[in-house]
Design a protein around this motif. Structure first.
Motif, PDB file in Angstrom:
ATOM      1  N   PHE A 356       6.873  10.568   6.443  1.00 54.15           N
ATOM      2  CA  PHE A 356       6.729   9.128   6.255  1.00 54.15           C
ATOM      3  C   PHE A 356       7.684   8.579   5.192  1.00 54.15           C
ATOM      4  CE2 PHE A 356       2.023   9.480   7.700  1.00 54.15           C
ATOM      5  CZ  PHE A 356       2.434   9.495   9.027  1.00 54.15           C
ATOM      6  N   ARG A 357       7.947   9.358   4.156  1.00 51.34           N
ATOM      7  CA  ARG A 357       8.844   8.887   3.094  1.00 51.34           C
ATOM      8  C   ARG A 357      10.292   8.784   3.564  1.00 51.34           C
ATOM      9  NH1 ARG A 357       7.154  12.978  -0.132  1.00 51.34           N
ATOM     10  NH2 ARG A 357       9.325  13.482  -0.621  1.00 51.34           N
ATOM     11  N   SER A 358      10.610   9.465   4.651  1.00 50.95           N
ATOM     12  CA  SER A 358      11.990   9.438   5.154  1.00 50.95           C
ATOM     13  C   SER A 358      12.186   8.376   6.238  1.00 50.95           C
ATOM     14  CB  SER A 358      12.366  10.820   5.715  1.00 50.95           C
ATOM     15  OG  SER A 358      11.579  11.131   6.855  1.00 50.95           O
ATOM     16  N   SER A 359      11.156   7.539   6.476  1.00 53.89           N
ATOM     17  CA  SER A 359      11.199   6.578   7.582  1.00 53.89           C
ATOM     18  C   SER A 359      10.988   5.155   7.086  1.00 53.89           C
ATOM     19  CB  SER A 359      10.121   6.913   8.615  1.00 53.89           C
ATOM     20  OG  SER A 359      10.196   8.274   9.003  1.00 53.89           O
ATOM     21  N   VAL A 360      11.638   4.219   7.773  1.00 56.87           N
ATOM     22  CA  VAL A 360      11.449   2.798   7.471  1.00 56.87           C
ATOM     23  C   VAL A 360      10.136   2.313   8.068  1.00 56.87           C
ATOM     24  CG1 VAL A 360      12.387   0.467   7.743  1.00 56.87           C
ATOM     25  CG2 VAL A 360      13.939   2.413   7.403  1.00 56.87           C
ATOM     26  N   PHE A 361       9.893   2.675   9.332  1.00 59.63           N
ATOM     27  CA  PHE A 361       8.669   2.273  10.039  1.00 59.63           C
ATOM     28  C   PHE A 361       7.881   3.509  10.476  1.00 59.63           C
ATOM     29  CE2 PHE A 361      11.789  -1.100  10.826  1.00 59.63           C
ATOM     30  CZ  PHE A 361      11.086  -2.234  10.449  1.00 59.63           C
ATOM     31  N   CYS A 383       6.031   3.321   3.839  1.00 58.47           N
ATOM     32  CA  CYS A 383       6.531   3.197   5.207  1.00 58.47           C
ATOM     33  C   CYS A 383       5.806   2.042   5.900  1.00 58.47           C
ATOM     34  CB  CYS A 383       6.289   4.504   5.962  1.00 58.47           C
ATOM     35  SG  CYS A 383       7.051   4.575   7.591  1.00 58.47           S
ATOM     36  N   ILE A 384       6.553   1.127   6.500  1.00 54.89           N
ATOM     37  CA  ILE A 384       5.988  -0.069   7.125  1.00 54.89           C
ATOM     38  C   ILE A 384       5.233   0.325   8.403  1.00 54.89           C
ATOM     39  CG2 ILE A 384       6.517  -2.322   8.135  1.00 54.89           C
ATOM     40  CD1 ILE A 384       9.198  -2.143   6.484  1.00 54.89           C
ATOM     41  N   ALA A 438      11.854  -6.625   2.118  1.00 57.12           N
ATOM     42  CA  ALA A 438      10.730  -7.472   1.716  1.00 57.12           C
ATOM     43  C   ALA A 438       9.406  -6.883   2.183  1.00 57.12           C
ATOM     44  CB  ALA A 438      10.924  -8.879   2.280  1.00 57.12           C
ATOM     45  N   MET A 439       9.382  -6.385   3.412  1.00 59.36           N
ATOM     46  CA  MET A 439       8.149  -5.802   3.949  1.00 59.36           C
ATOM     47  C   MET A 439       7.797  -4.504   3.229  1.00 59.36           C
ATOM     48  SD  MET A 439       8.785  -6.525   8.007  1.00 59.36           S
ATOM     49  CE  MET A 439       7.233  -5.899   8.583  1.00 59.36           C
ATOM     50  N   ARG A 440       8.795  -3.712   2.930  1.00 63.73           N
ATOM     51  CA  ARG A 440       8.532  -2.457   2.216  1.00 63.73           C
ATOM     52  C   ARG A 440       7.960  -2.731   0.836  1.00 63.73           C
ATOM     53  NH1 ARG A 440      13.552   0.119   1.645  1.00 63.73           N
ATOM     54  NH2 ARG A 440      13.371   0.575   3.864  1.00 63.73           N
ATOM     55  N   GLU A 441       8.472  -3.749   0.168  1.00 64.46           N
ATOM     56  CA  GLU A 441       7.942  -4.090  -1.154  1.00 64.46           C
ATOM     57  C   GLU A 441       6.480  -4.520  -1.046  1.00 64.46           C
ATOM     58  OE1 GLU A 441       7.660  -4.441  -5.168  1.00 64.46           O
ATOM     59  OE2 GLU A 441       9.241  -3.485  -3.976  1.00 64.46           O
ATOM     60  N   GLU A 442       6.156  -5.266  -0.004  1.00 64.64           N
ATOM     61  CA  GLU A 442       4.754  -5.650   0.208  1.00 64.64           C
ATOM     62  C   GLU A 442       3.880  -4.430   0.425  1.00 64.64           C
ATOM     63  OE1 GLU A 442       3.074  -8.511   0.085  1.00 64.64           O
ATOM     64  OE2 GLU A 442       4.874  -9.539  -0.623  1.00 64.64           O
ATOM     65  N   VAL A 443       4.379  -3.473   1.191  1.00 68.61           N
ATOM     66  CA  VAL A 443       3.637  -2.234   1.450  1.00 68.61           C
ATOM     67  C   VAL A 443       3.409  -1.471   0.149  1.00 68.61           C
ATOM     68  CG1 VAL A 443       3.776   0.045   2.532  1.00 68.61           C
ATOM     69  CG2 VAL A 443       4.362  -1.994   3.854  1.00 68.61           C
ATOM     70  N   ILE A 444       4.455  -1.352  -0.654  1.00 69.96           N
ATOM     71  CA  ILE A 444       4.343  -0.626  -1.927  1.00 69.96           C
ATOM     72  C   ILE A 444       3.350  -1.311  -2.863  1.00 69.96           C
ATOM     73  CG2 ILE A 444       5.624   0.041  -4.006  1.00 69.96           C
ATOM     74  CD1 ILE A 444       8.045   0.568  -2.200  1.00 69.96           C
ATOM     75  N   LYS A 445       3.324  -2.633  -2.835  1.00 69.80           N
ATOM     76  CA  LYS A 445       2.377  -3.370  -3.671  1.00 69.80           C
ATOM     77  C   LYS A 445       0.927  -3.164  -3.223  1.00 69.80           C
ATOM     78  CE  LYS A 445       5.464  -7.156  -5.094  1.00 69.80           C
ATOM     79  NZ  LYS A 445       5.734  -8.610  -4.950  1.00 69.80           N
ATOM     80  N   LEU A 446       0.739  -2.785  -1.957  1.00 70.30           N
ATOM     81  CA  LEU A 446      -0.621  -2.548  -1.445  1.00 70.30           C
ATOM     82  C   LEU A 446      -1.221  -1.234  -1.940  1.00 70.30           C
ATOM     83  CD1 LEU A 446      -0.296  -3.611   2.324  1.00 70.30           C
ATOM     84  CD2 LEU A 446      -1.469  -4.860   0.506  1.00 70.30           C
ATOM     85  N   ILE A 447      -0.388  -0.326  -2.394  1.00 71.71           N
ATOM     86  CA  ILE A 447      -0.834   1.035  -2.718  1.00 71.71           C
ATOM     87  C   ILE A 447      -2.024   1.090  -3.679  1.00 71.71           C
ATOM     88  CG2 ILE A 447      -0.134   3.203  -3.836  1.00 71.71           C
ATOM     89  CD1 ILE A 447       2.591   2.868  -2.468  1.00 71.71           C
ATOM     90  N   PRO A 448      -2.022   0.361  -4.805  1.00 67.01           N
ATOM     91  CA  PRO A 448      -3.176   0.463  -5.712  1.00 67.01           C
ATOM     92  C   PRO A 448      -4.511   0.164  -5.034  1.00 67.01           C
ATOM     93  CG  PRO A 448      -1.374  -0.713  -6.767  1.00 67.01           C
ATOM     94  CD  PRO A 448      -0.979  -0.545  -5.327  1.00 67.01           C
TER      95      PRO A 448
END
Length: 483
Positions: A356-361, A383-384, A438-448
């Motif tokens: 998953f870390r090696s993929s965009v989607f 990963c989106i 932009a979408m990846r940043e949103e995904v990363i912000k969801l982690i907590p």
């Protein structure tokens, strides 16, 4: 002369003209002494009034809660002033259930282990239900002490251990805004899902609601303020017939149970089921570990446009997995496929997270049910997610995922994919690089908000999946019981 006039003039040091004072020094001494004698009882009277108000009128039992930063228990005599009580409206009472409903279930951990499990469920109970720690990885420090081989069915144990350290626990159920029922419903059912008749599968749930119905906490709101957690999907508790061949138990169809809110990894169509995230492999012990992981993901190189970890579902009617796998394999190296039909291929957290870390989607089609743990593993990897059914996330995790799903995910209609109206390659290649970022940043912000912190530690400023679930349940119960 009237007495009060005499006293007034006396204390002011201005004697009346009708009285002759032969000794001026004696007059002043007497005046001061007389004023003190008169003033002291008045002060004492008001002091006693204040003392009575502070220490007698408000003593109505002892209240306690756990301090967030230390976890220590603090006791307060009497009812706290509302402006000082940070737990007002957040107190939760935990039922002290007979051990047969929880502790005895995990004590006989071999009984909840299946032959298809990677290892004994007894190992999954290690580290307060987080499972064995993950040790070997090149990215060393990032993976120390916060990554575990967590079994998704352990959510009941993890959540219960978090509840034991909740900031606003109370022993006084009259103060509680909600009542937690620490029933290991999914683990208990797992013991009897295969080879047992329906009576055996239903027995524990029937006994539980009978026990609850006898309690004063239940009678106050007919159980509307009660909630529990399940590590299984809601459908597993809604068997509609007594045929042995039918799946699951009837626990959530019992009249009393219908009043309880069940937090579950996947809801059905009941208004009293609410979905919460599957447990992932990451259980941070502090805020720094979360922020450190997020920064690590922002710097990751992602050579693959999309990836899929799964297997075909040839016996499952309407499954689109075969089509997804075919398109992935024909994508000219745009897609990375991990075949989960191979033994232990997808059971290794390191393999899965690396994919998953090696993929965009990351593609997230329905599997045995609409939702997948893989959805949260992909978000955890930055990963989106790409969904093919709205029930896989959008209508499920309303307390944990944004309402505007276009901010963090891509939707491809399974019907359009099946008839060849769209392809995965074409759809994802249309997303620009800026949109991807932009979408990846949103995904990363969801982690907590989609990870469960280590029950043995404490996050200071971050609201994790547990915190968001508790916030949601308190708001929900407030609405349910307001009348």
């Amino acid at each position: 002369m009237k007495l009060h006039v005499l006293i007034s003039e006396f204390c002011a040091g201005n004697p009346t003209k009708n009285i002759k004072w032969k000794n001026q020094s004696k007059r002043k001494y007497c005046s001061n002494h007389f004023c003190f004698v008169l003033f002291f009882p008045v002060v004492l009277f008001f002091m006693l009034l204040c003392f009575n108000h502070l220490f007698f009128e408000n003593i109505k039992g002892f209240v306690y809660f756990h301090g967030k930063s230390t976890g220590s228990v603090t006791y307060f005599p009497g009812k706290l002033n509302e402006t000082e009580d940070s737990c007002l409206g957040r107190y939760i009472y935990i039922h002290d259930l007979p051990e047969r409903f929880n502790e005895d279930v995990i004590k006989d951990c071999q009984l909840i282990t299946r032959s298809t499990d990677k290892y004994s469920m007894c190992k999954s109970l290690e580290n307060s239900g987080l499972g064995p720690g993950i040790e070997a990885l090149n990215a060393s420090e990032l993976w120390k002490n916060s990554w575990f081989s967590t079994n998704q069915f352990m959510l009941e144990v993890i959540f219960h251990n978090r509840m034991k350290k909740y900031d606003c626990l109370t022993d006084d159920s009259a103060l509680a805004s909600a009542v937690f029922v620490p029933y290991y419903s999914g683990l208990d059912l797992r013991r009897y899902l295969w080879g047992f008749n329906t009576s055996m599968r239903d027995l524990s749930g029937i006994d539980l609601v009978a026990w609850l119905a006898r309690k004063p906490e239940w009678k106050r709101n007919s159980g509307m303020d009660h909630f529990l957690i399940s590590g299984r999907i809601a459908r597993d508790f809604r068997r509609k017939s007594n045929r042995k061949s039918d799946w699951g138990s009837n626990f959530r169809l019992l009249p009393e149970s219908e009043n309880i809110t069940m937090l579950t990894i996947e809801t059905g169509y009941s208004k009293n089921d609410v979905a919460v995230p599957y447990p992932t492999y990451f259980h941070p012990a502090n805020d720094f570990q979360v922020h450190q992981w997020q920064e690590f993901l922002r710097k990751q190189n992602r050579p693959y446009l999309f990836s899929f970890a799964g297997a075909r579902r040839s016996r499952q009617k309407g499954s689109i997995r075969a089509e997804i796998i075919d398109q992935c394999q024909a994508s000219n190296k745009l897609c990375n496929f991990m075949d989960c039909s191979l033994f232990n291929q997808c059971d290794d957290p390191l393999n899965l997270m690396s994919l998953f870390r090696s993929s965009v989607f990351c593609l997230q089609p329905p599997g045995d049910s609409l939702t997948r743990r893989s959805t949260f593993d992909s978000i955890l990897s930055g990963c989106i997610p790409v969904f093919f059914h709205p029930g896989s996330a959008y209508t499920q995790y309303v307390w944990h995922l944004p309402k505007d799903h276009n901010r963090y995910s891509v939707f491809i209609s399974s019907k359009d994919l099946r008839v060849g109206k769209v392809t995965i390659n074409q759809t994802l290649l249309q997303v620009s690089k800026d949109e991807q970022l932009a979408m990846r940043e949103e995904v990363i912000k969801l982690i907590p908000g989609i990870v469960y912190g280590d029950p043995r530690s404490r996050l200071e400023t971050i609201d994790d999946a547990f915190d968001l679930a508790i916030n949601g349940i308190l708001k929900r119960i407030k609405v349910l019981t307001k009348n």
